[in-house]
Design a protein around this motif. Structure first.
Motif, PDB file in Angstrom:
ATOM      1  N   SER A  22      14.852 -10.878  -2.528  1.00 45.68           N
ATOM      2  CA  SER A  22      16.010 -11.211  -3.362  1.00 45.68           C
ATOM      3  C   SER A  22      15.591 -11.733  -4.730  1.00 45.68           C
ATOM      4  CB  SER A  22      16.888 -12.254  -2.652  1.00 45.68           C
ATOM      5  OG  SER A  22      16.199 -13.475  -2.480  1.00 45.68           O
ATOM      6  N   GLN A  23      14.457 -12.458  -4.794  1.00 39.94           N
ATOM      7  CA  GLN A  23      14.029 -13.049  -6.062  1.00 39.94           C
ATOM      8  C   GLN A  23      13.138 -12.124  -6.890  1.00 39.94           C
ATOM      9  OE1 GLN A  23      12.551 -17.139  -5.803  1.00 39.94           O
ATOM     10  NE2 GLN A  23      13.559 -17.363  -3.831  1.00 39.94           N
ATOM     11  N   PHE A  24      12.289 -11.324  -6.208  1.00 35.27           N
ATOM     12  CA  PHE A  24      11.282 -10.551  -6.938  1.00 35.27           C
ATOM     13  C   PHE A  24      11.292  -9.061  -6.582  1.00 35.27           C
ATOM     14  CE2 PHE A  24       9.726 -14.930  -6.571  1.00 35.27           C
ATOM     15  CZ  PHE A  24       9.577 -15.248  -7.913  1.00 35.27           C
ATOM     16  N   GLN A  25      12.351  -8.614  -5.924  1.00 38.21           N
ATOM     17  CA  GLN A  25      12.465  -7.208  -5.531  1.00 38.21           C
ATOM     18  C   GLN A  25      11.224  -6.765  -4.736  1.00 38.21           C
ATOM     19  OE1 GLN A  25      15.533  -5.154  -6.316  1.00 38.21           O
ATOM     20  NE2 GLN A  25      15.979  -7.339  -6.174  1.00 38.21           N
ATOM     21  N   LEU A  26      10.535  -5.697  -5.174  1.00 33.40           N
ATOM     22  CA  LEU A  26       9.397  -5.183  -4.407  1.00 33.40           C
ATOM     23  C   LEU A  26       8.041  -5.720  -4.888  1.00 33.40           C
ATOM     24  CD1 LEU A  26      10.382  -1.392  -4.141  1.00 33.40           C
ATOM     25  CD2 LEU A  26      10.771  -3.193  -2.442  1.00 33.40           C
ATOM     26  N   GLN A  27       8.041  -6.650  -5.832  1.00 35.62           N
ATOM     27  CA  GLN A  27       6.793  -7.048  -6.474  1.00 35.62           C
ATOM     28  C   GLN A  27       5.811  -7.751  -5.532  1.00 35.62           C
ATOM     29  OE1 GLN A  27       7.103  -8.445 -10.773  1.00 35.62           O
ATOM     30  NE2 GLN A  27       9.238  -8.676 -10.145  1.00 35.62           N
ATOM     31  N   LEU A  28       6.311  -8.339  -4.432  1.00 36.59           N
ATOM     32  CA  LEU A  28       5.431  -9.049  -3.503  1.00 36.59           C
ATOM     33  C   LEU A  28       5.156  -8.241  -2.233  1.00 36.59           C
ATOM     34  CD1 LEU A  28       6.839 -12.699  -3.784  1.00 36.59           C
ATOM     35  CD2 LEU A  28       5.028 -11.582  -5.103  1.00 36.59           C
ATOM     36  N   LEU A  29       5.466  -6.954  -2.273  1.00 38.69           N
ATOM     37  CA  LEU A  29       5.245  -6.099  -1.106  1.00 38.69           C
ATOM     38  C   LEU A  29       3.762  -6.033  -0.740  1.00 38.69           C
ATOM     39  CD1 LEU A  29       7.200  -4.505   0.671  1.00 38.69           C
ATOM     40  CD2 LEU A  29       6.700  -2.479  -0.678  1.00 38.69           C
ATOM     41  N   TRP A  30       2.895  -6.061  -1.732  1.00 36.53           N
ATOM     42  CA  TRP A  30       1.456  -5.993  -1.493  1.00 36.53           C
ATOM     43  C   TRP A  30       0.970  -7.161  -0.635  1.00 36.53           C
ATOM     44  CZ3 TRP A  30      -1.721  -9.985  -2.808  1.00 36.53           C
ATOM     45  CH2 TRP A  30      -1.176 -10.964  -3.674  1.00 36.53           C
ATOM     46  N   ALA A  31       1.622  -8.325  -0.765  1.00 33.77           N
ATOM     47  CA  ALA A  31       1.213  -9.498   0.006  1.00 33.77           C
ATOM     48  C   ALA A  31       1.447  -9.269   1.498  1.00 33.77           C
ATOM     49  CB  ALA A  31       1.974 -10.739  -0.463  1.00 33.77           C
ATOM     50  N   VAL A  32       2.529  -8.564   1.846  1.00 33.18           N
ATOM     51  CA  VAL A  32       2.792  -8.239   3.248  1.00 33.18           C
ATOM     52  C   VAL A  32       1.742  -7.264   3.768  1.00 33.18           C
ATOM     53  CG1 VAL A  32       4.485  -7.322   4.889  1.00 33.18           C
ATOM     54  CG2 VAL A  32       5.258  -8.597   2.881  1.00 33.18           C
ATOM     55  N   VAL A  33       1.389  -6.276   2.936  1.00 35.30           N
ATOM     56  CA  VAL A  33       0.362  -5.298   3.328  1.00 35.30           C
ATOM     57  C   VAL A  33      -0.971  -5.998   3.563  1.00 35.30           C
ATOM     58  CG1 VAL A  33      -0.938  -3.263   2.592  1.00 35.30           C
ATOM     59  CG2 VAL A  33       1.519  -3.412   2.118  1.00 35.30           C
ATOM     60  N   PHE A  34      -1.359  -6.868   2.628  1.00 29.92           N
ATOM     61  CA  PHE A  34      -2.612  -7.622   2.783  1.00 29.92           C
ATOM     62  C   PHE A  34      -2.576  -8.480   4.045  1.00 29.92           C
ATOM     63  CE2 PHE A  34      -4.673 -11.767   2.289  1.00 29.92           C
ATOM     64  CZ  PHE A  34      -5.999 -11.374   2.206  1.00 29.92           C
ATOM     65  N   ALA A  35      -1.476  -9.192   4.263  1.00 28.50           N
ATOM     66  CA  ALA A  35      -1.361 -10.073   5.429  1.00 28.50           C
ATOM     67  C   ALA A  35      -1.447  -9.288   6.728  1.00 28.50           C
ATOM     68  CB  ALA A  35      -0.049 -10.850   5.367  1.00 28.50           C
ATOM     69  N   THR A  36      -0.856  -8.100   6.752  1.00 27.26           N
ATOM     70  CA  THR A  36      -0.890  -7.273   7.963  1.00 27.26           C
ATOM     71  C   THR A  36      -2.321  -6.833   8.274  1.00 27.26           C
ATOM     72  OG1 THR A  36       1.353  -6.467   7.509  1.00 27.26           O
ATOM     73  CG2 THR A  36       0.018  -5.190   9.048  1.00 27.26           C
ATOM     74  N   ILE A  37      -3.049  -6.393   7.249  1.00 26.49           N
ATOM     75  CA  ILE A  37      -4.445  -5.983   7.440  1.00 26.49           C
ATOM     76  C   ILE A  37      -5.296  -7.167   7.884  1.00 26.49           C
ATOM     77  CG2 ILE A  37      -6.509  -5.110   6.273  1.00 26.49           C
ATOM     78  CD1 ILE A  37      -4.607  -3.517   4.438  1.00 26.49           C
ATOM     79  N   ALA A  38      -5.088  -8.329   7.233  1.00 26.46           N
ATOM     80  CA  ALA A  38      -5.845  -9.528   7.602  1.00 26.46           C
ATOM     81  C   ALA A  38      -5.546  -9.958   9.027  1.00 26.46           C
ATOM     82  CB  ALA A  38      -5.513 -10.664   6.626  1.00 26.46           C
ATOM     83  N   CYS A  39      -4.292  -9.830   9.443  1.00 24.69           N
ATOM     84  CA  CYS A  39      -3.900 -10.179  10.812  1.00 24.69           C
ATOM     85  C   CYS A  39      -4.618  -9.290  11.824  1.00 24.69           C
ATOM     86  CB  CYS A  39      -2.383 -10.050  10.958  1.00 24.69           C
ATOM     87  SG  CYS A  39      -1.764 -10.477  12.608  1.00 24.69           S
ATOM     88  N   ILE A  40      -4.677  -7.990  11.538  1.00 20.55           N
ATOM     89  CA  ILE A  40      -5.366  -7.055  12.433  1.00 20.55           C
ATOM     90  C   ILE A  40      -6.843  -7.425  12.547  1.00 20.55           C
ATOM     91  CG2 ILE A  40      -6.133  -4.655  12.705  1.00 20.55           C
ATOM     92  CD1 ILE A  40      -3.487  -3.794  11.403  1.00 20.55           C
TER      93      ILE A  40
ATOM     94  N   ILE B 195       8.061  -3.987   9.951  1.00 18.29           N
ATOM     95  CA  ILE B 195       9.341  -4.692  10.079  1.00 18.29           C
ATOM     96  C   ILE B 195       9.465  -5.758   8.993  1.00 18.29           C
ATOM     97  CG2 ILE B 195      10.703  -6.218  11.565  1.00 18.29           C
ATOM     98  CD1 ILE B 195       9.556  -4.718  13.969  1.00 18.29           C
ATOM     99  N   THR B 196       8.365  -6.475   8.719  1.00 22.73           N
ATOM    100  CA  THR B 196       8.395  -7.475   7.644  1.00 22.73           C
ATOM    101  C   THR B 196       8.675  -6.809   6.298  1.00 22.73           C
ATOM    102  OG1 THR B 196       6.757  -8.792   8.862  1.00 22.73           O
ATOM    103  CG2 THR B 196       7.118  -9.366   6.560  1.00 22.73           C
ATOM    104  N   ILE B 197       8.085  -5.641   6.070  1.00 22.99           N
ATOM    105  CA  ILE B 197       8.349  -4.890   4.835  1.00 22.99           C
ATOM    106  C   ILE B 197       9.822  -4.516   4.754  1.00 22.99           C
ATOM    107  CG2 ILE B 197       7.967  -2.659   3.706  1.00 22.99           C
ATOM    108  CD1 ILE B 197       5.029  -2.871   4.575  1.00 22.99           C
ATOM    109  N   TRP B 198      10.389  -4.060   5.879  1.00 15.05           N
ATOM    110  CA  TRP B 198      11.813  -3.687   5.891  1.00 15.05           C
ATOM    111  C   TRP B 198      12.702  -4.897   5.622  1.00 15.05           C
ATOM    112  CZ3 TRP B 198      10.963  -0.586  11.045  1.00 15.05           C
ATOM    113  CH2 TRP B 198      10.304   0.602  10.744  1.00 15.05           C
ATOM    114  N   ILE B 199      12.304  -6.072   6.133  1.00 14.44           N
ATOM    115  CA  ILE B 199      13.082  -7.284   5.866  1.00 14.44           C
ATOM    116  C   ILE B 199      13.062  -7.595   4.372  1.00 14.44           C
ATOM    117  CG2 ILE B 199      13.294  -9.761   6.321  1.00 14.44           C
ATOM    118  CD1 ILE B 199      11.950  -9.254   9.045  1.00 14.44           C
ATOM    119  N   LEU B 200      11.864  -7.481   3.761  1.00 13.21           N
ATOM    120  CA  LEU B 200      11.758  -7.723   2.319  1.00 13.21           C
ATOM    121  C   LEU B 200      12.597  -6.714   1.545  1.00 13.21           C
ATOM    122  CD1 LEU B 200       8.567  -8.673   0.360  1.00 13.21           C
ATOM    123  CD2 LEU B 200      10.016  -6.825  -0.490  1.00 13.21           C
ATOM    124  N   MET B 201      12.545  -5.464   1.962  1.00 14.27           N
ATOM    125  CA  MET B 201      13.346  -4.428   1.292  1.00 14.27           C
ATOM    126  C   MET B 201      14.837  -4.718   1.430  1.00 14.27           C
ATOM    127  SD  MET B 201      11.079  -1.138   2.529  1.00 14.27           S
ATOM    128  CE  MET B 201      12.307   0.080   2.071  1.00 14.27           C
TER     129      MET B 201
END
Length: 419
Positions: free
Chosen positions: A33-51, A230-236
């Motif tokens: 809501s605040q930054f649109q898609l600009q923080l999408l990369w953080a979810v991608v990084f977090a997902t890879i780090a989690c794996i 799913i986290t990406i979809w929530i952000l979207m």
């Protein structure tokens, strides 16, 4: 995909169900809501780090036949290992209890969007159903329930995300190009911190017993990738709203934009996120009691998860906000994740513990060190934020926390290089 691989995915769905809770929904919607898609990369990084971290934790258990607690004790000695286990395990269990109220209330908020009724009645029902599921003590049954709830979340939030106004190229660009707009630093760290959860590392270690490393990797990777999606979809979905202050207000925004289907989708997704976390948080505490503290009696294990569930229920039903407790536990957990990450790096590189055929390539350590620096920054920032809030200070010390994180990570890298 054969039956064993499908079973592995179902088993590891507990991890994705555990990290997608009301906190993840709140953080991801706020980011969108605040930054649109600009923080999408953080979810991608977090997902890879989690794996990566979950894979290392599980691989240590599979390769050594030791729980994560047992590996810590063997690596650092009986006396030192004892205190490390109590520091890490005790803090994580406290964290499970402190945030359980939010999990239960998140599930209740979802039900209130779907059905009219009394919030306290729904809170009691959710707590009772969670207790019934946990009392069964059937890990496979819990995994199956989590798979269903993750599926519900996925469909619900995908339905909301598809109403966003952006192109495929914008999604790809935002996913791979890091960007931290002004005022987004805390949300960026929050997206990473809400995905890489300390108790999930113990949970993953506990459920990995009896699996092979290749089978574990398949189940873990697919499950966490689904959770990341799913986290990406929530952000979207969050990009559809201009302001986010409450779930009821968010539902009104969705209703205005896409009709009642948006309200129902949010209700289903929020319920599934809250209820799944309300089960997995006490379940993780029981795994820690067994794998770290050596609890073997069924009644002792039930006492642990029962205490976590009861504490969350009491705070949830009373409406009392345990702010001092949450701030204290937040500060403790701020150190726990980087500590566990550091321990994992040292243990998995110990030739006396992990056999040669189960060890990773040298380049893998570079990825682990990058993750260590990131989670250390998140941890120190959370501690700083808790102190600033408790003492009512005017500003945080992000630059100082970043410098300490870089220096500490460099020192750990030096230790590995020297070996």
């Amino acid at each position: 995909m054969n039956r064993s691989k499908i079973s592995s995915v179902i088993l590891w769905s507990v991890i994705s169900a555990a990290f997608i809770g009301p906190g993840t929904v709140t953080t991801a919607v706020s980011a969108g809501s605040q930054f649109q898609l600009q923080l999408l990369w953080a979810v991608v990084f977090a997902t890879i780090a989690c794996i990566v971290l979950q894979e290392v934790s599980a691989r240590i258990t599979i390769a050594t036949s030791l729980s994560l607690g047992g590996a810590i004790e063997k690596k650092f000695g009986e006396q030192k290992g004892f205190w490390i286990k109590w520091l890490v395990g005790g803090s994580v269990v406290l964290g499970c209890a402190a945030y359980e109220a939010g999990n239960i209330l998140g599930g209740t908020a979802g039900l209130l969007l779907l059905f009219e009724g009394n919030g306290k009645v729904y809170t009691i029902l959710l707590a009772l159903v969670a207790a019934w599921v946990l009392w069964s003590g059937q890990g496979k049954w819990i995994s199956t329930i989590m798979t269903v709830l993750v599926g519900m979340m996925g469909v619900a939030f995908l339905l909301l995300a598809l109403n966003g106004n952006f192109t495929f190229s914008e999604l790809i660009f935002s996913s791979v190009i890091p960007s931290i707009p002004e005022g987004s630093a805390l949300l960026t760290l929050g997206l990473v911190g809400t995905t890489i959860v300390p108790y999930n590392l113990f949970l993953g270690s506990g459920i990995s017993k009896g699996q092979t490393i290749p089978l574990m990797r398949i189940g873990l990777t697919i499950s966490v990738l689904i959770g990341g999606l799913i986290t990406i979809w929530i952000l979207m979905a969050g990009t559809l709203v201009g302001n986010f202050s409450s779930f009821s207000g968010l539902a009104n925004e969705f209703q205005r934009k896409i009709g009642m289907v948006g309200v129902y989708a949010l209700g289903i997704g929020l319920f599934a996120a809250g209820f799944s976390s309300a089960i997995t948080s006490p379940y993780a505490a029981s795994i820690i009691a067994t794998s770290v503290f050596g609890a073997e009696k069924k009644n002792t294990v039930r006492l642990v998860w029962g205490a976590v569930l009861l504490i969350g229920f009491i705070f949830g039903i009373s409406g009392v906000k345990p702010i001092p407790v949450i701030l204290t536990v937040q500060a403790l957990n701020g150190l726990i994740l980087p500590l566990i990450t550091g321990f994992l790096i040292l243990i998995v590189n110990d030739r006396n513990l992990v056999p040669e055929n189960a060890r990773h390539a040298g380049w893998y350590n570079i990825i682990l060190l990058l993750i260590l620096g990131s989670v250390l920054l998140i941890g120190l920032n959370n501690i700083d934020k808790a102190i600033v809030t408790a003492l009512q200070l005017t500003s945080s010390h992000f630059s100082l926390m970043a410098a300490v994180s870089v220096l500490t990570t460099g020192y750990v890298g030096f230790l590995l290089y020297r070996k």
